[in-house]
Scaffold this motif. Structure first.
Motif, PDB file in Angstrom:
ATOM      1  N   ASP A  28       0.896  -1.225  -0.088  1.00 24.47           N
ATOM      2  CA  ASP A  28       0.047   0.001   0.106  1.00 24.47           C
ATOM      3  C   ASP A  28       0.867   1.333  -0.073  1.00 24.47           C
ATOM      4  O   ASP A  28       0.681   2.092  -0.817  1.00 24.47           O
ATOM      5  N   LYS A  29       2.036   0.993   0.716  1.00 24.11           N
ATOM      6  CA  LYS A  29       2.980   2.318   0.687  1.00 24.11           C
ATOM      7  C   LYS A  29       3.720   2.605  -0.603  1.00 24.11           C
ATOM      8  O   LYS A  29       3.752   3.566  -1.223  1.00 24.11           O
ATOM      9  N   ASP A  30       3.994   1.366  -1.153  1.00 25.58           N
ATOM     10  CA  ASP A  30       4.669   1.586  -2.694  1.00 25.58           C
ATOM     11  C   ASP A  30       3.355   2.067  -3.532  1.00 25.58           C
ATOM     12  O   ASP A  30       3.599   2.873  -4.421  1.00 25.58           O
ATOM     13  N   LEU A  31       2.067   1.753  -3.494  1.00 27.89           N
ATOM     14  CA  LEU A  31       1.327   1.986  -4.300  1.00 27.89           C
ATOM     15  C   LEU A  31       0.825   3.447  -4.156  1.00 27.89           C
ATOM     16  O   LEU A  31       0.596   4.402  -5.140  1.00 27.89           O
ATOM     17  N   SER A  32       1.210   4.156  -3.044  1.00 27.50           N
ATOM     18  CA  SER A  32       0.914   5.542  -2.796  1.00 27.50           C
ATOM     19  C   SER A  32       1.800   6.264  -3.647  1.00 27.50           C
ATOM     20  O   SER A  32       1.811   7.526  -3.979  1.00 27.50           O
ATOM     21  N   GLN A  33       3.067   5.644  -3.863  1.00 32.37           N
ATOM     22  CA  GLN A  33       4.044   6.542  -4.880  1.00 32.37           C
ATOM     23  C   GLN A  33       4.082   6.213  -6.251  1.00 32.37           C
ATOM     24  O   GLN A  33       4.766   6.955  -6.911  1.00 32.37           O
ATOM     25  N   ALA A  34       3.283   4.989  -6.681  1.00 32.67           N
ATOM     26  CA  ALA A  34       3.395   4.557  -8.022  1.00 32.67           C
ATOM     27  C   ALA A  34       3.174   5.527  -9.102  1.00 32.67           C
ATOM     28  O   ALA A  34       3.548   5.461 -10.005  1.00 32.67           O
ATOM     29  N   LEU A  35       2.234   6.191  -8.724  1.00 29.90           N
ATOM     30  CA  LEU A  35       1.283   7.450  -9.737  1.00 29.90           C
ATOM     31  C   LEU A  35       2.488   8.369  -9.936  1.00 29.90           C
ATOM     32  O   LEU A  35       3.027   8.797 -11.239  1.00 29.90           O
ATOM     33  N   ALA A  36       3.176   8.969  -8.782  1.00 28.64           N
ATOM     34  CA  ALA A  36       4.050   9.779  -8.829  1.00 28.64           C
ATOM     35  C   ALA A  36       5.556   9.495  -9.524  1.00 28.64           C
ATOM     36  O   ALA A  36       6.107  10.063 -10.415  1.00 28.64           O
ATOM     37  N   HIS A  37       5.688   8.178  -9.455  1.00 28.36           N
ATOM     38  CA  HIS A  37       7.029   7.515 -10.027  1.00 28.36           C
ATOM     39  C   HIS A  37       6.744   7.120 -11.447  1.00 28.36           C
ATOM     40  O   HIS A  37       7.441   6.431 -12.173  1.00 28.36           O
ATOM     41  N   ASN A  38       5.671   7.076 -11.865  1.00 27.75           N
ATOM     42  CA  ASN A  38       5.130   6.531 -13.296  1.00 27.75           C
ATOM     43  C   ASN A  38       5.198   5.180 -13.435  1.00 27.75           C
ATOM     44  O   ASN A  38       5.765   4.638 -14.494  1.00 27.75           O
ATOM     45  N   GLU A  39       4.763   4.326 -12.464  1.00 27.38           N
ATOM     46  CA  GLU A  39       4.976   3.028 -12.645  1.00 27.38           C
ATOM     47  C   GLU A  39       3.993   2.054 -13.305  1.00 27.38           C
ATOM     48  O   GLU A  39       4.010   1.014 -13.347  1.00 27.38           O
ATOM     49  N   PHE A  40       2.851   2.849 -13.672  1.00 23.52           N
ATOM     50  CA  PHE A  40       1.817   1.980 -14.346  1.00 23.52           C
ATOM     51  C   PHE A  40       1.726   2.201 -15.575  1.00 23.52           C
ATOM     52  O   PHE A  40       2.431   2.866 -16.256  1.00 23.52           O
ATOM     53  N   VAL A  41       1.332   0.962 -16.430  1.00 27.46           N
ATOM     54  CA  VAL A  41       1.592   0.965 -17.641  1.00 27.46           C
ATOM     55  C   VAL A  41       0.272   0.219 -18.216  1.00 27.46           C
ATOM     56  O   VAL A  41      -0.273  -0.683 -17.561  1.00 27.46           O
ATOM     57  N   ALA A  81      -6.200  -1.374  -3.763  1.00 23.23           N
ATOM     58  CA  ALA A  81      -6.208   0.263  -4.316  1.00 23.23           C
ATOM     59  C   ALA A  81      -8.041   0.486  -3.916  1.00 23.23           C
ATOM     60  O   ALA A  81      -8.319   1.616  -3.772  1.00 23.23           O
ATOM     61  N   GLU A  82      -8.777  -0.575  -4.398  1.00 17.41           N
ATOM     62  CA  GLU A  82     -10.121  -0.206  -4.070  1.00 17.41           C
ATOM     63  C   GLU A  82     -10.472  -0.067  -2.532  1.00 17.41           C
ATOM     64  O   GLU A  82     -11.180   0.853  -2.117  1.00 17.41           O
ATOM     65  N   GLU A  83      -9.760  -0.884  -1.881  1.00 16.93           N
ATOM     66  CA  GLU A  83      -9.935  -0.701  -0.228  1.00 16.93           C
ATOM     67  C   GLU A  83      -9.516   0.735   0.223  1.00 16.93           C
ATOM     68  O   GLU A  83     -10.146   1.303   0.982  1.00 16.93           O
ATOM     69  N   SER A  84      -8.374   1.204  -0.277  1.00 13.08           N
ATOM     70  CA  SER A  84      -7.702   2.231   0.271  1.00 13.08           C
ATOM     71  C   SER A  84      -8.404   3.446  -0.342  1.00 13.08           C
ATOM     72  O   SER A  84      -8.135   4.716   0.194  1.00 13.08           O
ATOM     73  N   GLY A  85      -9.182   3.383  -1.489  1.00  7.45           N
ATOM     74  CA  GLY A  85      -9.622   4.411  -2.153  1.00  7.45           C
ATOM     75  C   GLY A  85      -8.691   5.225  -3.269  1.00  7.45           C
ATOM     76  O   GLY A  85      -9.061   6.119  -3.999  1.00  7.45           O
ATOM     77  N   ARG A  86      -7.439   4.440  -3.455  1.00  2.00           N
ATOM     78  CA  ARG A  86      -6.559   4.984  -4.348  1.00  2.00           C
ATOM     79  C   ARG A  86      -6.932   4.838  -5.795  1.00  2.00           C
ATOM     80  O   ARG A  86      -6.390   5.348  -6.559  1.00  2.00           O
ATOM     81  N   ILE A  87      -7.844   3.954  -5.879  1.00  3.97           N
ATOM     82  CA  ILE A  87      -8.457   3.580  -6.980  1.00  3.97           C
ATOM     83  C   ILE A  87      -9.055   4.927  -8.130  1.00  3.97           C
ATOM     84  O   ILE A  87      -8.765   4.763  -9.334  1.00  3.97           O
ATOM     85  N   THR A  88      -9.632   5.738  -7.113  1.00  2.00           N
ATOM     86  CA  THR A  88      -9.814   7.040  -7.876  1.00  2.00           C
ATOM     87  C   THR A  88      -8.752   7.574  -8.691  1.00  2.00           C
ATOM     88  O   THR A  88      -9.075   7.957  -9.922  1.00  2.00           O
ATOM     89  N   ASP A  89      -7.674   7.575  -8.208  1.00  4.38           N
ATOM     90  CA  ASP A  89      -6.451   8.609  -8.836  1.00  4.38           C
ATOM     91  C   ASP A  89      -5.992   7.414 -10.031  1.00  4.38           C
ATOM     92  O   ASP A  89      -5.473   7.882 -11.007  1.00  4.38           O
ATOM     93  N   LEU A 119     -13.465  -0.072 -15.373  1.00  2.83           N
ATOM     94  CA  LEU A 119     -13.720   0.830 -14.141  1.00  2.83           C
ATOM     95  C   LEU A 119     -14.346   0.217 -13.105  1.00  2.83           C
ATOM     96  O   LEU A 119     -15.062  -0.690 -13.146  1.00  2.83           O
ATOM     97  N   SER A 120     -13.965   0.249 -11.671  1.00  2.00           N
ATOM     98  CA  SER A 120     -14.424  -0.374 -10.587  1.00  2.00           C
ATOM     99  C   SER A 120     -15.970   0.225 -10.297  1.00  2.00           C
ATOM    100  O   SER A 120     -15.764   1.449 -10.386  1.00  2.00           O
ATOM    101  N   GLY A 121     -16.771  -0.362  -9.597  1.00  2.73           N
ATOM    102  CA  GLY A 121     -17.740   0.165  -9.070  1.00  2.73           C
ATOM    103  C   GLY A 121     -17.426   1.471  -8.407  1.00  2.73           C
ATOM    104  O   GLY A 121     -18.116   2.465  -8.251  1.00  2.73           O
ATOM    105  N   ARG A 122     -16.543   1.124  -7.328  1.00  2.00           N
ATOM    106  CA  ARG A 122     -15.987   2.224  -6.544  1.00  2.00           C
ATOM    107  C   ARG A 122     -15.471   3.495  -7.197  1.00  2.00           C
ATOM    108  O   ARG A 122     -15.715   4.523  -6.600  1.00  2.00           O
ATOM    109  N   GLU A 123     -15.369   3.344  -8.305  1.00  2.00           N
ATOM    110  CA  GLU A 123     -14.715   4.766  -9.167  1.00  2.00           C
ATOM    111  C   GLU A 123     -16.067   5.493  -9.363  1.00  2.00           C
ATOM    112  O   GLU A 123     -15.824   6.689  -9.751  1.00  2.00           O
ATOM    113  N   LEU A 124     -17.169   4.924  -9.495  1.00  8.76           N
ATOM    114  CA  LEU A 124     -18.449   5.758  -9.543  1.00  8.76           C
ATOM    115  C   LEU A 124     -18.826   6.513  -8.428  1.00  8.76           C
ATOM    116  O   LEU A 124     -19.589   7.316  -8.593  1.00  8.76           O
TER     117      LEU A 124
END
Ligand code: C2E
Ligand code: MG
Ligand code: MG
Ligand code: MG
Length: 288
Positions: A28-41, A81-89, A119-124
């Motif tokens: 979860d900690k890594d996930l919090s930085q993944a966007l800033a570090h451009n790690e998704f593809v 990410a759905e649990e923590s709410g990071r899924i929105t970002d 999209l996850s339901g959570r994103e709505l």
């Protein structure tokens, strides 16, 4: 239960559970930085149009290039990410990345492709979701009908009014709506009447043995007929054999997606395959 047990709770935690919890917190900690570090593809999996054997759309599937663990599939981080709410970002990033990709494809062999994002339901829950999608399309100068969103039937079980409002607005924009994993979701069919659905994606579990099991064949044919009578197109998920493809073609399924046609691949690989016509080798299959 833990509260009732009071101070004795510790006895229920095995070492394995602690390890998992530590791993989860770390991830979860890594996930919090993944966007800033451009790690998704995003990888893209083509969908074959069975009428004319053309690739008209691709599904975008997220992967996480983790700094230590390598390329992680969505199952390893989307639920977290759905649990923590990071899924929105993350979802906002996915939409933006897909729109940028559509813009970048102008003038290439991929320029006519539509991209479907999950999209996850959570994103709505995000009131700004539709505005964000509209702005992403506008920023990249991409027509709304080049974008599709895939949602599972969970959105028809909870927060139905809110979800209907969100999806109606999205549909008015011109974005296409697909129901993902159709047939495994415990929801009623009534929503097909109420929601602006453009596509149904028949869950892979029905396709895997569609040519061997009579009941899977019956269900698949019934879903195709139901959808067509409602003016909805049908995609089959998880197509892995020529026999399955022939069956789907014979029964007028509109699109096929699965390893037989292609695995999800990076954009550069898709561009190469499209330019060389490699994904069209399936056109030789004629079932009739
Ligand atoms: P999905 O949307 O139902 O995607 C289909 C999954 O089946 C993908 O797994 C794909 O790689 C896999 N697949 C495709 N064809 C075949 C086949 O012929 N055989 C088999 N065995 N599998 C096949 P993946 O990429 O691991 O994605 C898993 C799930 O993660 C997706 O299921 C979707 O629910 C979720 N997901 C993926 N990307 C995103 C995203 O950007 N946002 C959100 N919220 N969820 C995502
Ligand atoms: Mg999907
Ligand atoms: Mg699916
Ligand atoms: Mg699925």
């Amino acid at each position: 239960r833990a509260k009732e047990q009071g101070r004795n709770t510790y006895q229920f935690y095995t070492e394995g559970m602690q390890d998992r919890e530590v791993m989860r917190l770390e991830l979860d900690k890594d996930l919090s930085q993944a966007l800033a570090h451009n790690e998704f593809v995003l990888h893209y999996q083509p969908q074959l149009d069975l009428d004319n054997a053309e690739i008209k759309s691709v599904e975008a599937l997220i992967r996480w290039q983790h700094p230590r663990r390598g390329l992680l599939p969505p199952v390893d981080f989307i639920p977290l990410a759905e649990e923590s709410g990071r899924i929105t970002d993350i979802g906002r990033w996915v939409v933006m990345a897909a729109c940028q990709q559509l813009a970048n494809w102008q003038g290439t062999a991929c320029e006519h492709l539509r991209i479907a994002v999950n999209l996850s339901g959570r994103e709505l829950d995000d009131e700004q979701l539709v505005d964000h999608i509209r702005e992403a399309l506008k920023a990249e100068n991409v027509p709304a009908d080049r974008l599709e969103v895939e949602l599972t039937e969970e959105i028809f079980i909870q927060n139905i009014e809110r979800n209907l409002t969100q999806l109606s607005r999205l549909h008015q924009l011109g974005v296409h709506l697909a129901i993902d994993d159709f047939g495994v979701g415990y929801s009623s069919l009534g929503y097909l009447r109420d929601f602006p659905v453009d596509l149904l994606k028949i869950d892979r579990s029905f396709i895997t043995e569609v040519t061997e099991r009579h009941d899977d064949a019956v269900i698949t044919r019934a879903v195709i007929n139901l959808a067509h009578n409602l003016g909805i197109q049908v995609v089959a998920e998880g197509v892995e054999t020529e026999e399955q493809l022939a069956f789907l073609k014979n029964h007028r399924c509109n699109l096929a997606q699965g390893y037989l046609i292609s695995r999800p691949i990076p954009a550069a690989e898709l561009e190469r395959a499209m330019a060389q016509g490699l994904l069209l080798t399936r056109t030789t299959v004629d079932s009739e």
